[in-house]
Design a protein around this motif. Structure first.
Motif, short mmCIF file in Angstrom:
data_model
loop_
_atom_site.label_atom_id
_atom_site.label_comp_id
_atom_site.label_asym_id
_atom_site.label_seq_id
_atom_site.Cartn_x
_atom_site.Cartn_y
_atom_site.Cartn_z
N ALA A 178 11.68 13.66 3.95
CA ALA A 178 12.49 13.69 2.74
C ALA A 178 13.97 13.86 3.07
N LEU A 179 14.79 13.33 2.18
CA LEU A 179 16.25 13.40 2.32
C LEU A 179 16.84 13.73 0.96
N TYR A 180 17.85 14.60 0.95
CA TYR A 180 18.55 14.95 -0.29
C TYR A 180 20.05 14.78 -0.09
N ILE A 181 20.68 14.04 -1.02
CA ILE A 181 22.12 13.79 -0.98
C ILE A 181 22.73 14.16 -2.32
N THR A 182 23.84 14.86 -2.30
CA THR A 182 24.53 15.18 -3.54
C THR A 182 26.02 15.29 -3.28
N SER A 184 5.60 6.90 1.75
CA SER A 184 5.79 7.14 3.19
C SER A 184 6.99 8.02 3.47
N ALA A 185 7.97 8.02 2.57
CA ALA A 185 9.13 8.89 2.67
C ALA A 185 9.81 8.89 1.31
N VAL A 186 10.65 9.91 1.08
CA VAL A 186 11.28 10.05 -0.23
C VAL A 186 12.71 10.54 -0.06
N ALA A 187 13.60 10.05 -0.92
CA ALA A 187 14.97 10.53 -0.94
C ALA A 187 15.40 10.75 -2.38
N GLY A 188 16.13 11.84 -2.61
CA GLY A 188 16.65 12.14 -3.93
C GLY A 188 18.15 12.29 -3.88
N LEU A 189 18.83 11.69 -4.85
CA LEU A 189 20.27 11.79 -4.97
C LEU A 189 20.60 12.61 -6.22
N SER A 190 21.48 13.56 -6.10
CA SER A 190 21.95 14.43 -7.17
C SER A 190 20.97 15.55 -7.49
N VAL A 191 19.72 15.23 -7.81
CA VAL A 191 18.76 16.24 -8.25
C VAL A 191 17.80 16.56 -7.10
N PRO A 192 17.75 17.81 -6.64
CA PRO A 192 16.84 18.18 -5.55
C PRO A 192 15.43 18.41 -6.06
N PRO A 193 14.47 18.54 -5.17
CA PRO A 193 13.12 18.94 -5.61
C PRO A 193 13.18 20.38 -6.11
N GLN A 194 12.84 20.56 -7.38
CA GLN A 194 13.00 21.87 -8.00
C GLN A 194 11.66 22.55 -8.23
N PRO A 195 11.55 23.82 -7.89
CA PRO A 195 10.30 24.53 -8.15
C PRO A 195 10.01 24.60 -9.64
N ARG A 196 8.75 24.64 -9.97
CA ARG A 196 8.35 24.81 -11.36
C ARG A 196 8.65 26.25 -11.77
N GLU A 205 0.81 -1.21 0.00
CA GLU A 205 0.00 0.00 0.00
C GLU A 205 0.85 1.26 0.00
N SER A 206 2.11 1.13 0.46
CA SER A 206 2.98 2.30 0.52
C SER A 206 4.43 1.85 0.41
N ALA A 207 5.32 2.82 0.19
CA ALA A 207 6.74 2.52 0.06
C ALA A 207 7.55 3.78 0.28
N VAL A 208 8.82 3.58 0.59
CA VAL A 208 9.81 4.65 0.53
C VAL A 208 10.36 4.66 -0.89
N VAL A 209 10.41 5.82 -1.51
CA VAL A 209 10.88 5.93 -2.89
C VAL A 209 12.18 6.74 -2.90
N VAL A 210 13.19 6.16 -3.52
CA VAL A 210 14.52 6.78 -3.60
C VAL A 210 14.90 6.89 -5.07
N GLY A 211 15.35 8.06 -5.51
CA GLY A 211 15.73 8.23 -6.90
C GLY A 211 17.06 8.93 -7.06
N HIS A 212 17.76 8.58 -8.12
CA HIS A 212 19.02 9.25 -8.46
C HIS A 212 18.93 9.82 -9.88
N ASP A 213 19.55 10.99 -10.10
CA ASP A 213 19.54 11.63 -11.41
C ASP A 213 18.08 11.76 -11.86
N TRP A 214 17.72 11.28 -13.06
CA TRP A 214 16.34 11.40 -13.52
C TRP A 214 15.37 10.68 -12.57
N GLY A 215 15.86 9.64 -11.89
CA GLY A 215 15.00 8.95 -10.94
C GLY A 215 14.59 9.84 -9.77
N ALA A 216 15.40 10.87 -9.47
CA ALA A 216 15.06 11.77 -8.37
C ALA A 216 13.83 12.62 -8.67
#
Length: 319
Positions: free
Chosen positions: A257-261, A117-129, A91-102
């Motif tokens: 959320a977590l961001y790593i670069t 339930s939680a999200v992590a991005g590597l390299s690419v941060p959440p970017q405003p439109r 029903e839910s998951a933690v989603v982790v993405g790198h580059d385009w996956g972020a």
């Protein structure tokens, strides 16, 4: 031990690699990569009690590759992640993405916080439109030389990258890594008139310690039939994604959320990043303090697996 199978999601077939039992963690690769980009994360996360699943996303590797460029919008990609989570019986998951996956991970959390339930991005941060479509913005800023714009024309980058896949992976993986002295700091990834994407960097005589010739063999084999067009079609939808996501203008990512670069990542030097990164905690209140890995280039979880694994496990265990 990593096991492989296919799952039917949203009318297409996705190849997945999986290991472990427990809460689901979905790992989303970037370009030009595949499930194998997460090879260092499977065993540590599984040993810590998590079910780790890394798909080849649509257009990549052993997964289906729709022909229409319009079949690769951010809504399709988010739909694949949500469909995969449910197809796996969760029903839910933690989603982790790198580059385009972020961006896929960030948008999945943005659009479906009830499932992520939680999200992590590597390299690419959440970017405003932004105020204008991104391909247009980069075209105007860099006179059409930004690599996104080079990727726009169907068939051009596709042919260049597919002509000699081994050279493509050796140059691309080395070219954007922290061991390349030209990435201290990295320059803007511009394509010279009449040149190609691979002209930006020479193939190294010897690969850096984090990547082996055997690793290159795997990437070449995974791309043998698939080619690069599916992944390039993601770039060709950047302006379309801008149109489709108008309703989420100014929205914040709600799950933890977590961001790593890395400080030698080319994305770290993209236009506007110097203002965006310090503002991230205010834009997204549930985002932890960003982790900046010194001397690390673009291939975050491959270049620095121990540090990335430790950060992910600390984040997961805190949820």
């Amino acid at each position: 031990m990593v096991e492989h199978r296919s799952v039917n999601v949203n009318g297409i077939r996705l190849h997945i690699a999986e290991e472990g039992e427990g809460p689901l963690v979905v790992l989303l690769h970037g370009f030009p990569e595949c499930w194998y980009s997460w090879r260092h994360q499977f065993a540590p996360l599984a040993a810590a009690g998590y079910r780790v699943v890394a798909p080849d996303q649509r257009g990549y590797g052993r997964s289906d590759r729709p022909e229409e460029i319009e079949a690769y919008t951010i809504l399709h990609l988010v739909g694949d992640v949500i469909g995969l989570i449910h197809a796996l019986g969760e029903e839910s998951a933690v989603v982790v993405g790198h580059d385009w996956g972020a961006p896929v991970a960030w948008h999945t959390a943005l659009l479906r916080p009830d499932v992520v339930s939680a999200v992590a991005g590597l390299s690419v941060p959440p970017q405003p439109r932004g105020p204008v479509p991104p391909l247009r913005a980069m075209r105007e800023r860099f006179d059409g030389q930004f690599y996104w714009n080079y990727f726009e024309t169907p068939g051009v980058a596709d042919a260049e990258l597919a002509a000699a896949p081994r050279t493509t992976f050796r140059r691309t993986l080395y070219g954007a890594c922290g061991d390349n002295p030209h990435n201290n700091p990295p320059a803007q990834p511009l394509i010279q008139p009449g040149g190609g994407f691979l002209d930006r960097v020479k193939a190294p005589e010897k690969l850096p310690s984090w990547i082996t010739e055997e690793d290159i063999d795997v990437f070449v084999a995974e791309y043998g039939e698939a080619g690069f067009t599916g992944g390039l079609n993601w770039y060709r939808n950047l302006d379309r994604n801008w149109e489709l996501t108008a309703a989420w203008q100014g929205a914040a990512v709600q799950p933890p959320a977590l961001y790593i670069t890395g400080d030698r990542d080319l994305v770290y030097r993209f236009p506007g990043m110097e203002d965006l990164l310090p503002a991230l905690p205010n834009l997204h209140p549930n985002l932890r303090e960003p982790i900046i890995l010194e001397g690390c280039g673009h291939w975050t979880q491959q270049e620095r697996p121990q540090e990335v694994n430790a950060a992910l496990l600390e984040f997961l265990d805190s949820l």
